[in-house]
Enzyme design. Structure first.
Site, PDB file in Angstrom:
ATOM      1  N   ARG A  69      52.242  62.116  -6.563  1.00 37.53           N
ATOM      2  CA  ARG A  69      50.934  62.724  -6.359  1.00 37.53           C
ATOM      3  C   ARG A  69      50.630  63.690  -7.506  1.00 37.53           C
ATOM      4  NH1 ARG A  69      51.071  66.143  -3.001  1.00 37.53           N
ATOM      5  NH2 ARG A  69      53.226  65.995  -2.276  1.00 37.53           N
ATOM      6  N   TYR A 197      49.514  55.105  -7.356  1.00 39.95           N
ATOM      7  CA  TYR A 197      50.706  55.567  -6.644  1.00 39.95           C
ATOM      8  C   TYR A 197      50.424  56.191  -5.273  1.00 39.95           C
ATOM      9  CZ  TYR A 197      55.323  57.177  -5.685  1.00 39.95           C
ATOM     10  OH  TYR A 197      56.543  57.347  -5.095  1.00 39.95           O
ATOM     11  N   GLY A 198      51.200  55.799  -4.287  1.00 37.17           N
ATOM     12  CA  GLY A 198      51.322  56.454  -2.972  1.00 37.17           C
ATOM     13  C   GLY A 198      50.119  57.255  -2.535  1.00 37.17           C
ATOM     14  N   LYS A 206      47.377  60.505   2.873  1.00 40.85           N
ATOM     15  CA  LYS A 206      47.138  61.934   2.699  1.00 40.85           C
ATOM     16  C   LYS A 206      45.640  62.256   2.585  1.00 40.85           C
ATOM     17  CE  LYS A 206      51.340  62.850   3.288  1.00 40.85           C
ATOM     18  NZ  LYS A 206      52.435  62.956   2.446  1.00 40.85           N
ATOM     19  N   HIS A 226      50.888  67.626   8.699  1.00 39.80           N
ATOM     20  CA  HIS A 226      51.918  66.926   7.912  1.00 39.80           C
ATOM     21  C   HIS A 226      53.230  67.009   8.691  1.00 39.80           C
ATOM     22  CE1 HIS A 226      54.011  66.559   3.681  1.00 39.80           C
ATOM     23  NE2 HIS A 226      53.924  65.400   4.290  1.00 39.80           N
ATOM     24  N   SER A 248      56.786  67.890   1.294  1.00 33.78           N
ATOM     25  CA  SER A 248      57.139  66.570   0.784  1.00 33.78           C
ATOM     26  C   SER A 248      58.570  66.564   0.259  1.00 33.78           C
ATOM     27  CB  SER A 248      56.177  66.190  -0.331  1.00 33.78           C
ATOM     28  OG  SER A 248      54.851  66.214   0.167  1.00 33.78           O
ATOM     29  N   ALA A 249      59.293  65.513   0.631  1.00 35.38           N
ATOM     30  CA  ALA A 249      60.692  65.326   0.222  1.00 35.38           C
ATOM     31  C   ALA A 249      61.601  66.454   0.715  1.00 35.38           C
ATOM     32  CB  ALA A 249      60.814  65.133  -1.286  1.00 35.38           C
ATOM     33  N   CYS A 250      61.310  66.974   1.923  1.00 29.03           N
ATOM     34  CA  CYS A 250      62.143  68.027   2.503  1.00 29.03           C
ATOM     35  C   CYS A 250      62.708  67.644   3.866  1.00 29.03           C
ATOM     36  CB  CYS A 250      61.359  69.334   2.582  1.00 29.03           C
ATOM     37  SG  CYS A 250      61.029  70.031   0.950  1.00 29.03           S
ATOM     38  N   LYS A 252      61.520  65.127   6.501  1.00 27.79           N
ATOM     39  CA  LYS A 252      60.832  64.646   7.710  1.00 27.79           C
ATOM     40  C   LYS A 252      61.334  63.265   8.137  1.00 27.79           C
ATOM     41  CE  LYS A 252      56.726  65.167   5.992  1.00 27.79           C
ATOM     42  NZ  LYS A 252      57.233  65.746   4.745  1.00 27.79           N
ATOM     43  N   ASP A 275      55.605  61.331   9.165  1.00 31.04           N
ATOM     44  CA  ASP A 275      54.883  62.072   8.114  1.00 31.04           C
ATOM     45  C   ASP A 275      53.628  62.790   8.595  1.00 31.04           C
ATOM     46  OD1 ASP A 275      55.024  62.673   5.254  1.00 31.04           O
ATOM     47  OD2 ASP A 275      53.158  61.553   5.063  1.00 31.04           O
ATOM     48  N   ASN A 364      61.367  60.130  -7.139  1.00 31.67           N
ATOM     49  CA  ASN A 364      60.327  59.929  -6.111  1.00 31.67           C
ATOM     50  C   ASN A 364      60.124  58.438  -5.824  1.00 31.67           C
ATOM     51  OD1 ASN A 364      58.355  60.887  -4.261  1.00 31.67           O
ATOM     52  ND2 ASN A 364      56.720  60.477  -5.737  1.00 31.67           N
ATOM     53  N   SER A 365      61.159  57.623  -6.071  1.00 33.20           N
ATOM     54  CA  SER A 365      61.042  56.201  -5.730  1.00 33.20           C
ATOM     55  C   SER A 365      60.980  56.066  -4.214  1.00 33.20           C
ATOM     56  CB  SER A 365      62.217  55.411  -6.301  1.00 33.20           C
ATOM     57  OG  SER A 365      63.440  55.955  -5.877  1.00 33.20           O
ATOM     58  N   ARG A 366      60.307  55.028  -3.742  1.00 33.81           N
ATOM     59  CA  ARG A 366      59.983  54.948  -2.317  1.00 33.81           C
ATOM     60  C   ARG A 366      60.110  53.518  -1.792  1.00 33.81           C
ATOM     61  NH1 ARG A 366      57.575  59.842   0.249  1.00 33.81           N
ATOM     62  NH2 ARG A 366      57.688  61.357  -1.417  1.00 33.81           N
ATOM     63  N   ARG A 397      62.579  73.905   1.931  1.00 30.81           N
ATOM     64  CA  ARG A 397      63.815  73.728   1.165  1.00 30.81           C
ATOM     65  C   ARG A 397      64.067  75.056   0.470  1.00 30.81           C
ATOM     66  NH1 ARG A 397      66.357  69.204  -1.484  1.00 30.81           N
ATOM     67  NH2 ARG A 397      64.997  67.750  -0.382  1.00 30.81           N
ATOM     68  N   ASP A 492      73.796  66.104  11.803  1.00 29.46           N
ATOM     69  CA  ASP A 492      74.213  67.382  12.371  1.00 29.46           C
ATOM     70  C   ASP A 492      73.035  68.307  12.677  1.00 29.46           C
ATOM     71  OD1 ASP A 492      77.103  67.215  12.655  1.00 29.46           O
ATOM     72  OD2 ASP A 492      77.110  66.937  10.479  1.00 29.46           O
TER      73      ASP A 492
HETATM   74  P1  GTP Z   1      57.921  62.868   2.138  1.00 32.48           P
HETATM   75  O1  GTP Z   1      57.940  61.425   2.426  1.00 32.48           O
HETATM   76  O2  GTP Z   1      57.713  63.180   0.698  1.00 32.48           O
HETATM   77  O3  GTP Z   1      56.966  63.627   2.991  1.00 32.48           O
HETATM   78  O4  GTP Z   1      59.447  63.426   2.388  1.00 32.48           O
HETATM   79  P2  GTP Z   1      60.209  63.783   3.745  1.00 32.48           P
HETATM   80  O5  GTP Z   1      59.860  65.156   4.194  1.00 32.48           O
HETATM   81  O6  GTP Z   1      60.067  62.694   4.735  1.00 32.48           O
HETATM   82  O7  GTP Z   1      61.734  63.862   3.230  1.00 32.48           O
HETATM   83  P3  GTP Z   1      62.938  62.829   3.429  1.00 32.48           P
HETATM   84  O8  GTP Z   1      63.416  62.780   4.849  1.00 32.48           O
HETATM   85  O9  GTP Z   1      62.587  61.545   2.809  1.00 32.48           O
HETATM   86  O10 GTP Z   1      64.065  63.550   2.572  1.00 32.48           O
HETATM   87  C1  GTP Z   1      63.872  63.881   1.212  1.00 32.48           C
HETATM   88  C2  GTP Z   1      65.205  64.094   0.547  1.00 32.48           C
HETATM   89  O11 GTP Z   1      65.915  65.139   1.187  1.00 32.48           O
HETATM   90  C3  GTP Z   1      66.100  62.859   0.593  1.00 32.48           C
HETATM   91  O12 GTP Z   1      66.775  62.730  -0.620  1.00 32.48           O
HETATM   92  C4  GTP Z   1      67.064  63.169   1.715  1.00 32.48           C
HETATM   93  O13 GTP Z   1      68.302  62.517   1.549  1.00 32.48           O
HETATM   94  C5  GTP Z   1      67.194  64.700   1.629  1.00 32.48           C
HETATM   95  N1  GTP Z   1      67.455  65.295   2.960  1.00 32.48           N
HETATM   96  C6  GTP Z   1      66.835  65.003   4.126  1.00 32.48           C
HETATM   97  N2  GTP Z   1      67.359  65.695   5.162  1.00 32.48           N
HETATM   98  C7  GTP Z   1      68.345  66.464   4.642  1.00 32.48           C
HETATM   99  C8  GTP Z   1      69.264  67.413   5.207  1.00 32.48           C
HETATM  100  O14 GTP Z   1      69.292  67.683   6.411  1.00 32.48           O
HETATM  101  N3  GTP Z   1      70.132  68.015   4.329  1.00 32.48           N
HETATM  102  C9  GTP Z   1      70.124  67.731   2.998  1.00 32.48           C
HETATM  103  N4  GTP Z   1      71.012  68.363   2.226  1.00 32.48           N
HETATM  104  N5  GTP Z   1      69.281  66.836   2.434  1.00 32.48           N
HETATM  105  C10 GTP Z   1      68.402  66.217   3.239  1.00 32.48           C
HETATM  106  C1  SPV Z   2      54.343  63.183   0.364  1.00 27.36           C
HETATM  107  O1  SPV Z   2      54.349  63.482  -0.838  1.00 27.36           O
HETATM  108  O2  SPV Z   2      54.278  64.036   1.269  1.00 27.36           O
HETATM  109  C2  SPV Z   2      54.465  61.768   0.761  1.00 27.36           C
HETATM  110  C3  SPV Z   2      54.361  60.748  -0.284  1.00 27.36           C
HETATM  111  O3  SPV Z   2      54.608  61.477   1.932  1.00 27.36           O
HETATM  112  S1  SPV Z   2      52.709  60.438  -0.727  1.00 27.36           S
HETATM  113  O4  SPV Z   2      52.243  59.289   0.048  1.00 27.36           O
HETATM  114  O5  SPV Z   2      52.713  60.100  -2.155  1.00 27.36           O
HETATM  115  O6  SPV Z   2      51.892  61.571  -0.447  1.00 27.36           O
HETATM  116 MN    MN Z   3      54.894  63.357   3.298  1.00 27.19          MN
END
Ligand code: GTP
Ligand code: SPV
Ligand code: MN
Length: 587
Positions: A69, A197-198, A206, A226, A248-250, A252, A275, A364-366, A397, A492
């Protein structure tokens, strides 16, 4: 093409402006899909993966400048700048249209214009909303087919007279200098140019389900968030639903598909969404959530049978992979996947992998895959009224400061704590990774209006119900002095979820601090976990010195919203600051 005059007129106007060679109304059928896939295989948009190990799976490589994004190019265009707020890039409506319409002029010459009617939310739900995305990208069509309910039934919904969001998209020439993602909430319109992209291009996600929907939700009295949605079934068979917002990427997707540790016999987690959540107050005063999406667009790196087995079982078939690596025998590959790194590997840009070029899979590969393939997919995921939410969980995070978990004292404090969330930036958006920034409710990139008004909207639910969810804050990402994660995370995290459910039922203890209610080690079920007492104590500790500094940063951030900031937020800041000072005096 359609008997809805408004839609027909818009299709004609777009075609006149963008001059496509062909117009195709997407019906969502298998035959249509097969033909699109064939065309994309022929022109190199897709690559077929190993049919034996990954049936019906495809790889797409984005332009290397188009892998996430683009928040700096994302705009909310409204009549008044104040309505968009300091949290958004703003452009006046006329200026926005003029700027992006110039890019759209003639951009589909030589291309097919696809018209995708889609529905966000289950068929038959009073909370579902329609949209139409017009795009020149067959890759977008294939992804939208997984992520939303597209085609005939969505068109029926529109032709029955329901309103729809208009989304116009073109990949243009993928020039980052000619790229904009624009939202016109007052017109229920999205215009996105120059990215494939996405979140920039799959406009139902989004752009519609968060930025436009959050605007509508405020006007109409509901919430577009979100958030993942999951159900936790205890050994007696009782299921409690929670919704959680992390940036994002934290985490979910991972939390939504959690597999409890072996010690948690009889506990199960059911996935409703990973999401986005749309929440409405029910007649019973509870908040009920639907997942507007039908698929997962999830982060590949880090996903493995160890971290997220349900996800790995979802992924092996009928999936589109974007910007992952590929092994010599045509299997998708990414950093953190199971097994040793293969010696022969093609990277996300199609080159023989060389560590000097960075990771084999883009960070950010998906993957794009239907939610219905997930082994933990809830049998309640498609019920029209949604599921009742008992707890909201917010988090970020944060390698320091934020404890593993705390509970808010009441609704006002919960809204404050959610609005004060900070998180380190990730590869989900372009820009520097690892910078701490405020990401209120994980909505910084997605709230379609002024955050001050958004918080006031959240606060207003207190006037409408006394059965609102309890609010919690978690942080799975605390690091020790050596830079290692202190909490094992993933499955855990169930240990924290269990405490949260027990708090909702009133059956577990907590200690009151100025920040909120915190469990002690004894209150968490840590059976079978190899974690020493000092680490547990450190994960749950609140250091008043650090939190005084944190409160200064929070106060400065909220200050940027001026007079529009709700008084209840200011009161929370004052209370917490005062109580921290008192606790320091008492110590
Ligand atoms: P978006 O799709 O961008 O919204 O991301 P998301 O919030 O769904 O995050 P996702 O569950 O895909 O995790 C993102 C990254 O964080 C991945 O590389 C996971 O392996 C890592 N991750 C997820 N949960 C945990 C956790 O509990 N601990 C740690 N250390 N890493 C985690
Ligand atoms: C995010 O970034 O929160 C995502 C991926 O879920 S995207 O669809 O690119 O927004
Ligand atoms: Mn997301």
């Amino acid at each position: 093409m359609t008997n809805n005059p408004e839609l027909a007129a818009w299709i004609d106007a777009v075609a006149a402006a963008t001059t496509p060679d062909k117009i195709h109304l997407v019906d969502g059928s298998d035959a249509e899909h097969d033909k699109l896939i064939e065309e994309m295989l022929a022109d190199g948009t897709l690559e077929k993966l190993n049919e034996k190990t990954h049936p019906n799976c495809f790889l797409h490589r984005s332009d290397p400048s188009d892998v996430a994004r683009v928040e700096h190019l994302t705009f909310v265009c409204t009549e008044s700048e104040e309505d968009a707020g300091p949290n958004n890039n703003w452009m006046a409506t006329d200026e926005g249209h003029a700027k992006i319409d110039a890019l759209f002029a003639g951009c589909m010459t030589g291309r097919t214009m696809y018209v995708i009617p889609y529905l966000m939310g289950p068929y038959g739900s009073p909370f579902s909303r329609a949209g139409v995305e017009i795009t020149d990208s067959p890759y977008v069509v294939a992804n939208m087919r997984i992520m939303a309910r597209i085609g005939r039934r969505a068109l029926d919904h529109i032709e029955a007279g329901n309103s729809f969001v208009r989304g116009l998209h073109s990949v243009g020439d993928l020039d980052p200098e000619r790229r904009f993602i624009m939202h016109f909430p007052e017109e229920l319109m999205i215009k996105s140019f120059g990215s494939g992209y996405g979140g920039n291009a799959l406009l139902g996600k989004k752009c519609h389900a968060l930025r436009i929907a959050s605007w509508q939700a405020r006007t109409e009295g509901w919430l577009a968030e979100h958030m993942l949605i999951l159900g936790i079934e205890d050994p007696s068979g009782k299921t409690t639903y929670v919704a959680a917002a992390f940036p994002s990427a934290c985490g979910k997707t991972n939390l939504a598909m959690l597999v409890p540790p072996a010690e948690f016999k009889g506990w199960k987690v059911w996935t409703v969404g990973d999401d986005i959540a749309w929440l409405h107050l029910g007649e019973d005063g509870r908040l009920w959530a639907i997942n507007p999406e039908a698929g997962f667009f999830g982060v590949a790196p880090g996903t493995s049978l160890t971290t997220n087995p349900n996800c790995m079982k979802t992924l092996g078939r009928n999936a589109i992979y974007t910007n992952v690596g590929v092994t010599a025998d045509g299997a998708p590959w990414w950093e953190g996947i199971d097994g040793p790194k293969p010696s022969e590997l093609i990277d996300w840009q199609g080159r023989p992998h060389d560590a000097a070029n960075g990771p084999a899979a883009h960070p950010n590969s998906r993957f794009t895959v239907s939610a219905s393939q997930c082994p933990s997919y809830s049998d309640q995921a498609n019920v029209p009224q949604g599921v009742p939410i008992s707890a909201f969980i917010f988090g970020g995070r944060r390698s320091a400061v934020a404890p593993l978990v705390f509970e808010a004292l009441d609704w006002d404090h919960g809204v404050f704590a959610a609005a004060a969330v900070a998180s380190e930036t990730t590869a989900a958006a372009t820009g520097q990774v690892g910078q701490v920034r405020r990401d209120p409710m994980a909505m910084k990139p997605f709230c379609g209006y002024n955050f001050a008004d958004y918080w006031a909207h959240w606060l207003s639910f207190k006037e409408r119900s006394d059965k609102l969810p309890k609010v919690f804050h978690v942080n799975w990402f605390r690091k020790d002095a050596d830079g290692n994660f202190m909490w094992p995370g993933f499955g855990d995290n169930m240990r924290v979820l269990k405490w949260i459910i027990e708090r909702c039922e009133g059956s577990s203890d907590a200690v009151k601090t100025p920040i909120g209610l915190i469990p002690q080690g004894k209150d968490l079920d840590l059976s079978g976990l190899d974690l020493n007492e000092a680490t547990v104590a450190a994960l749950l500790a609140i250091d008043p010195k650090i939190w005084r500094t944190e409160m200064e940063a929070i106060e400065e951030y909220f200050g940027s919203f001026g007079d529009r900031l709700p008084g209840a937020i200011v009161e929370q800041i004052e209370r917490i600051k005062r109580e921290i000072i008192e606790s320091q005096k008492a110590a």
